[in-house]
Structure formats: structure tokens, C-alpha cells
Design a protein around this motif. Sequence first.
Motif, PDB file in Angstrom:
ATOM      1  N   SER A 450       0.828  -1.204   0.000  1.00  0.00           N
ATOM      2  CA  SER A 450       0.000   0.000   0.000  1.00  0.00           C
ATOM      3  C   SER A 450       0.861   1.252   0.000  1.00  0.00           C
ATOM      4  CB  SER A 450      -0.927  -0.003   1.209  1.00  0.00           C
ATOM      5  OG  SER A 450      -1.937  -0.966   1.026  1.00  0.00           O
ATOM      6  N   TYR A 453       2.201   1.560  -3.432  1.00  0.00           N
ATOM      7  CA  TYR A 453       1.148   1.874  -4.393  1.00  0.00           C
ATOM      8  C   TYR A 453       0.703   3.324  -4.271  1.00  0.00           C
ATOM      9  CZ  TYR A 453      -3.034   1.819  -7.113  1.00  0.00           C
ATOM     10  OH  TYR A 453      -3.973   2.126  -8.042  1.00  0.00           O
ATOM     11  N   ARG A 457       0.694   5.737  -7.334  1.00  0.00           N
ATOM     12  CA  ARG A 457      -0.545   6.357  -7.788  1.00  0.00           C
ATOM     13  C   ARG A 457      -0.377   7.873  -7.857  1.00  0.00           C
ATOM     14  NH1 ARG A 457      -5.638   4.989  -4.180  1.00  0.00           N
ATOM     15  NH2 ARG A 457      -4.449   6.333  -2.807  1.00  0.00           N
TER      16      ARG A 457
ATOM     17  N   PHE B  66      -4.824  -8.470  -3.994  1.00  0.00           N
ATOM     18  CA  PHE B  66      -4.482  -9.375  -2.894  1.00  0.00           C
ATOM     19  C   PHE B  66      -4.645  -8.716  -1.526  1.00  0.00           C
ATOM     20  CE2 PHE B  66      -0.590  -7.048  -3.037  1.00  0.00           C
ATOM     21  CZ  PHE B  66      -0.029  -7.184  -1.787  1.00  0.00           C
ATOM     22  N   LEU B  67      -4.863  -7.410  -1.524  1.00  0.00           N
ATOM     23  CA  LEU B  67      -5.073  -6.733  -0.249  1.00  0.00           C
ATOM     24  C   LEU B  67      -6.355  -7.219   0.414  1.00  0.00           C
ATOM     25  CD1 LEU B  67      -4.288  -3.044  -1.217  1.00  0.00           C
ATOM     26  CD2 LEU B  67      -2.744  -4.724  -0.281  1.00  0.00           C
ATOM     27  N   ASN B  70      -6.995 -13.094  -0.546  1.00  0.00           N
ATOM     28  CA  ASN B  70      -5.830 -13.924  -0.823  1.00  0.00           C
ATOM     29  C   ASN B  70      -6.286 -15.346  -1.075  1.00  0.00           C
ATOM     30  OD1 ASN B  70      -3.879 -12.061  -0.698  1.00  0.00           O
ATOM     31  ND2 ASN B  70      -3.424 -12.360   1.458  1.00  0.00           N
ATOM     32  N   VAL B  71      -5.885 -15.864  -2.196  1.00  0.00           N
ATOM     33  CA  VAL B  71      -6.358 -17.190  -2.578  1.00  0.00           C
ATOM     34  C   VAL B  71      -5.214 -18.191  -2.480  1.00  0.00           C
ATOM     35  CG1 VAL B  71      -7.530 -18.509  -4.339  1.00  0.00           C
ATOM     36  CG2 VAL B  71      -7.938 -16.074  -4.155  1.00  0.00           C
ATOM     37  N   TYR B  72      -5.453 -19.241  -1.749  1.00  0.00           N
ATOM     38  CA  TYR B  72      -4.491 -20.349  -1.659  1.00  0.00           C
ATOM     39  C   TYR B  72      -4.842 -21.306  -2.790  1.00  0.00           C
ATOM     40  CZ  TYR B  72      -1.631 -23.861   0.715  1.00  0.00           C
ATOM     41  OH  TYR B  72      -0.670 -24.778   1.041  1.00  0.00           O
ATOM     42  N   ASN B 135      -8.116  -2.840  -7.216  1.00  0.00           N
ATOM     43  CA  ASN B 135      -6.720  -2.740  -7.637  1.00  0.00           C
ATOM     44  C   ASN B 135      -6.217  -1.317  -7.629  1.00  0.00           C
ATOM     45  OD1 ASN B 135      -5.924  -5.536  -8.401  1.00  0.00           O
ATOM     46  ND2 ASN B 135      -7.807  -5.331  -9.573  1.00  0.00           N
ATOM     47  N   MET B 136      -7.078  -0.380  -7.259  1.00  0.00           N
ATOM     48  CA  MET B 136      -6.672   1.025  -7.307  1.00  0.00           C
ATOM     49  C   MET B 136      -6.698   1.668  -5.937  1.00  0.00           C
ATOM     50  SD  MET B 136      -8.767   2.168 -10.641  1.00  0.00           S
ATOM     51  CE  MET B 136      -8.702   1.241 -12.151  1.00  0.00           C
ATOM     52  N   VAL B 137      -6.744   0.865  -4.877  1.00  0.00           N
ATOM     53  CA  VAL B 137      -6.795   1.462  -3.539  1.00  0.00           C
ATOM     54  C   VAL B 137      -5.694   0.880  -2.669  1.00  0.00           C
ATOM     55  CG1 VAL B 137      -9.235   1.980  -3.576  1.00  0.00           C
ATOM     56  CG2 VAL B 137      -8.479  -0.247  -2.774  1.00  0.00           C
ATOM     57  N   THR B 138      -5.393   1.583  -1.571  1.00  0.00           N
ATOM     58  CA  THR B 138      -4.440   1.084  -0.591  1.00  0.00           C
ATOM     59  C   THR B 138      -5.211   0.449   0.555  1.00  0.00           C
ATOM     60  OG1 THR B 138      -4.424   3.153   0.608  1.00  0.00           O
ATOM     61  CG2 THR B 138      -2.825   2.914  -1.157  1.00  0.00           C
ATOM     62  N   ILE B 139      -4.477  -0.168   1.457  1.00  0.00           N
ATOM     63  CA  ILE B 139      -5.138  -0.912   2.528  1.00  0.00           C
ATOM     64  C   ILE B 139      -5.940   0.019   3.440  1.00  0.00           C
ATOM     65  CG2 ILE B 139      -3.175  -0.863   4.133  1.00  0.00           C
ATOM     66  CD1 ILE B 139      -4.844  -4.124   3.644  1.00  0.00           C
ATOM     67  N   GLU B 140      -5.498   1.278   3.556  1.00  0.00           N
ATOM     68  CA  GLU B 140      -6.225   2.216   4.428  1.00  0.00           C
ATOM     69  C   GLU B 140      -7.586   2.559   3.841  1.00  0.00           C
ATOM     70  OE1 GLU B 140      -2.980   3.183   3.453  1.00  0.00           O
ATOM     71  OE2 GLU B 140      -2.009   2.394   5.251  1.00  0.00           O
ATOM     72  N   GLU B 141      -7.661   2.560   2.498  1.00  0.00           N
ATOM     73  CA  GLU B 141      -8.924   2.902   1.862  1.00  0.00           C
ATOM     74  C   GLU B 141      -9.800   1.674   1.678  1.00  0.00           C
ATOM     75  OE1 GLU B 141      -6.086   5.919  -0.551  1.00  0.00           O
ATOM     76  OE2 GLU B 141      -6.965   4.192  -1.553  1.00  0.00           O
ATOM     77  N   MET B 218     -11.718 -68.301  -0.482  1.00  0.00           N
ATOM     78  CA  MET B 218     -11.493 -69.091  -1.685  1.00  0.00           C
ATOM     79  C   MET B 218     -10.107 -69.706  -1.739  1.00  0.00           C
ATOM     80  SD  MET B 218     -13.404 -67.952  -5.113  1.00  0.00           S
ATOM     81  CE  MET B 218     -13.241 -66.219  -5.023  1.00  0.00           C
TER      82      MET B 218
END
Lengths: 500, 218
Positions: A450, A453, A457, B66-67, B70-72, B135-141, B218
Motif C-alpha cells: 500500500s 502503491y 498512484r 491481494f489486499l 488472498n487465494v491459496y 486494484n486502485m486502492v491502498t489498505i487504508e482505503e 477361496m
Amino acid sequence: MKNKIVRWGLMIAGIASIFLTLPTNTYAQESHYSYTYDYWGDVQECPDVYSVAKVFTFKDLGLEKNIRGAESLFVKDNLVYLCDTGNNRILVLERTGTDGFELVKEFDSVKGVEPANLASPSDIAVSDDGYMFIADRGNQRILKVDMDLNYVMQFDAPVDSTLASDYIFQPDKIVIDTAGRVYCSAIGINKGLIKYEADGVFTGFIGATPVSYNFTDYLWKKFASQAQRARMDSFVPTEYDNVYMDKEGFVYACTGKVSEDDLDSEKVDAVRKINMLGTDILVRNGDYPIYGDLYWGGKGGISGPSYFKDVTVLDNDVYVCLDQNRGRLFGYDDQGRMVFAFGGNGNMDGYFRKPVSVEHMGNDLIVLDTMDCAITLFITTEFGELIFEAMDQFDHGLYDEAQASWEQVKLLNGNYTLAYIGIGRSLLRKGQYKEAMKYFELKYDDENYSKAYQQYRKGWIKHNIAWIVAVIVLLFLVPLTLGKIKKIRYEIDIADIFKV
Amino acid sequence: MFKTLTKKETYIKYLKSLKFSLYCMTHPLDGFWDLTHEKRGTYAAANTILFITVLVRILKLRYTSFLFLNVYWEDINIFLYIASILFPLALWVVGNWALTTLFDGKGRLGQVYMATCYGMVPYPLIQIPLMIASNMVTIEEGQFYQVLDVISLIYCAFLIILAMGQIHDFSLGKNILFTIASLFAMLVMVFILMIFFSMVTQGISYFVSIGKELMFRM
């Protein structure tokens, strides 16, 4: 008919036996000595970070009497102090070369105080100005002596109204800070560490673990009678098993005396970093909690979580915890991410039976095993050397060099999470955000991703602001003008002057 | 049957009924009434919506950032994933129809299916933009993502419940009662299926052990 079946049976048995004798399960036979956990908690085998330089028994050190029930190590510069608790003596060893130790001193008494003989010395600490602090457990005192073993002062049992009148002071592990204050964990005291000022005055307890209990226990206790309650476990903080003071003056304390459930639900911590106020400031940004092994299967008669018996902090803030349960060493970096895990129970070099203490000399580790009556010296391998080098380079702001070192690490172990994150962080510092994002995404480091990114951005928008504005304006203008045109057309259509 | 495929009107009706799903989304009461009683919905459109919903659910695995997801991949079974929508849907449709048909429900089995599929429209409509935006945001958003993700599911549930009330011509109280009853019916069916399968396994293992025994003798 019967013959045919027998023949078929023999054939099947023959084929089966061929398959059974083939070494199909080489994977299972290979027990991994070093490993790490990846993002998913899967065990990833790892090249060795440390290798055994040598194992020292009493004969290697030139002693006549075997070490017995030794409990603690202390390292100061190139000297190792070994508390040979069972023999009531303290050994001082000097490091000679990469794989040598030489006995320089051995003492079992001090001068100028009664009783002069040490009784079960359980820990020792040496200050920068050359005083030795000895936790003399059997004599219920902490001694301060100079280098010639002349008595200077002693720290006695804490005077506190909360302690029982028949309390016997048994100092177990001690650390000292640069100002000469002594922090001591004592047997039977669960209020945290006993803190003494430099002049020997007891000034209170610090850093008690938070009390944890589960709700059902609490309910039971509510309904139990006085007699039943007395027999139950009381909800009290746990005692620390060991303490270590890092170079910045923070006390790392570890404990294994915690229940599995509490550890699993992360209500208690196996390791804590205690500041001067007694609060825990350990950084826990890793994918998994810091309690050693993630899986506690009952293999080999050993069950339950890792029992952290001792902790030591390297100069680059990597701290190494010693698991007495499975004889393993776990290294974590300053962010709480696992750097390495290795070891095991056994009689071979590099395996332990009952390890009790770990210390470091530079980046080398020294482990004391009380049942083997031996100390094991671990030195870093090429792989380990690269990891520590990369960390140091990053800490000193040499991002190009750090990236190159992490690339090397990645070449040696492509499954090593820290290498990817290390490269990513170097790239992030250098401003190559797009590349950094790629590395963080590979190892699912969402926070660093993040960060990268956000910068990427920002740059992208700055670069393309003209286009963005143009597109937005178009999006508004086109429908507006189209609507206008339609309206004008409509008005023309219904206008009276064009009516025939 | 294939003759209708050559006619232009078929496609116009299909597209019209597909577009009608958007009307159902914004005007649930009116829309779902017209869906069956005015015959404005088609099975083709319902199947399309279902297909898109399943497709979005699978695409989501790969294209969400992936934020948030998350796929295993080692553990992913695509058929189980598809079944995770189709199986509850089948249980719901059968369970709902079986109960409501005994209590004056006007909807037929097919109509229950159609209305349920029409009710799933918000899922792809919200999830597709969400998938791209993730795909266009950060974890805070990321809070926005979580909220919209939940909203898409609640919206669907809300629409499906209202749709059932309309096609069966139930009052609100009766509708809620039968929604809960249908959920119980689903549980019962799962229970019976589990018993059935364990019985079958035991039955087979009985004959297998007889066979083994015979081989020994048998």
C-alpha cells in the motif's frame, strides 16, 4: 482355479514388494533442520542460517569436574560467563578464534562477605565498568563484586507488603542497565521484574504479564464454594523464564509458563519487550504471532507449544528465542517476522536435550544445554551472513547494496519471504515503486504494498493529470451538449412558425 | 424449439427481459409482480444472470487485489466453487416451492427459480466495478471495499425475499415466516442428503467387505 489365484496373488505381491522397497518417500526421510513459515503458514525448508562450529564439554574446556545443572550464560565482549549452578561455581571462558574456547577463570566464592561461598548461582551479569552481578540463589541475595571478586554490595529480598511473610527470596535471572539498576526475575514472584536502584534500594515491580482467564473458568469460579475455589488455579500473571537487556536498554522477557489456549488465542505473549514503564512494545507485524512453532503436533512424545526458555537480541535487533520443548532456535526481525528456525531434539551436534540458555557473540550464537552439560557454538553460514549483511546495509541506508545482498539471498533460497520484502523495501526507498509493488505482492505484504502503491498512484496522477481532466470534462460536456442539441431540435419541431 | 431461435422477436424479448432485471432491482415490489404475473421475465434471462453471477464469483478470485482477497490456489476446487452457488440455489428453490405450494403460494417451481435469479442481479453489478476498483486502492482505503462487498450480498438477500412475497402473493408477515421456513427446509434437505450418502457408502462398503471375505475363503 485355486492355482491361478495363488499365481496372481504372488505376482501382485511381487510387484507390490518392488514398489515398497523403492525409495519413494525420500521427502519424508529428509528431516529439515532449518525452516521458515511462508505467508500461508506452510513450512518452507531453508538453507542453514547457522552451523555448528563446535560443541564444548568439560573436557574440551580443560575442567576436572563435569558441568552439572548449569543454568545460564552471559557474554561480555569476548568472554563467556557460565553459571555452573549444580557445582556452585562460575566459569569464565575466552573466545579464541572462530571455534575455540579457553577457560580463563573459575571461582566458587567471593571475598569480604559471609557466607563467602556461592550457592546455586543461577545467573550473572557484567557491567561496562567491570562489576559482576551474581544471582546467588541459594544464599537469597544478588551480589555485586569487582573483577577481583571483592565484595562491593548486595541486593536483598524486596521489602513489600504484598509478599507473604514466609517468602524466601530466590533470584533467578538478572539484567543490569547502564546506570547500574538491576532487574531481577525471582522464583515465586509473578508481579513482573524486581527493580533495584544502583544503590540497592528496591523500587517496585515492573512489566507484569497481563492476567488472562477464559469465561468458563470465570463462571465456574463464581459458583464454586470457598474450598473448591482454593483448589482451583488462580488467575495470576505468569512468571518470566528469562530476561535480556538489549543495547538500547529495553528488557526482552520470555516465558513458557503459559497455557496452550492462552497462547493460541494470543491472550498472552511468549516474548515481550518491556520499556521503562513496564509496557510491552514488541512490534508484531509478521504474518503469524511470535510463539515459535505454529503447529504443535504430538510427534515423538513432544506436544504443546514452543517453550521459550531464553531470548537474546543481536546487534541488528534480530532476537533469537530458545525453545526448550523441541530444542529449537527461532529468530525474529525487528518487525516480528520470522528470520529462521532450526534445531531439534537429539544427541547430534546442533540438536539439544534440554537447552536452557542462549547468548550471542557478534552474530554467533552460544547455547547451553543443561542435560548434555555442554555448550554449542553456532556460527553463521554464507546464507546467514548474507541475511545479516543485507539487514545492516538497509539500516545504514545503503539501499543499492542491501538490494544486491537480498538478491543473493533470494538466489540461495527462492522461498525466503524476507528476501522479497527486503528487495521491495530497498526499491521503495529508492523510489522504484512499481518494481517494489511486484515484490510485495509476491509475498502478500499488504502494508508495504500500500505504501508503494500510494506513491506510485501519486506519481501516475501527476503525470497524467491533463488526460484525467480531459476525460472528466468530456464525460460531462458530451451528454450536456447532446441534451442541448436535442432540446433545440425539439423546440424547433414544435415551434409555431414552422407549423404549416 | 430451435425454430424460435431464428426469429428476431425472440432476441428482442430476451434483451427486454434482461433489461427488466434492472427495473426489478430498483423497483422490487412492482418489478417482481410483473415478472411472473405480467410474464415480463424469461428463463433465458434468468439463466444468463445466474451464469454471470457464477462467473463473477470465480473471476473475483483472480482479479481482486491481494489486499482484500488472498487465494491459496492449491486448495481451490473450481467445481466446489461453482457448486457453492448452485447447490444452495437448488435447495432454496425446491425448499421454498415445496413449502409455499402447500400454503396458497401462487408461484410455480420455475417461477421461484426465475425470481431468485432475478434477485441476484446486484451481485455482479456491484462486484464487477468493485473488483476493478480494488486494484486502485491502498489498505487504508479498504473500508469502502468491505462495506460495498457486504452491501452487494444484503441487497441480493433483500431482493430475493421481496421477490418471493410478490410471486406467491404473500403479505409481508407471511413472506418473512416462509423465508425462515424455507431456510429450515434447506437444512432438513441437507440433513437427509447427508444421511443418504452415508447410508450409500455403508451399503457399498458392506458388499465390498463381503467380497473381501469371499476372496479370503477361496
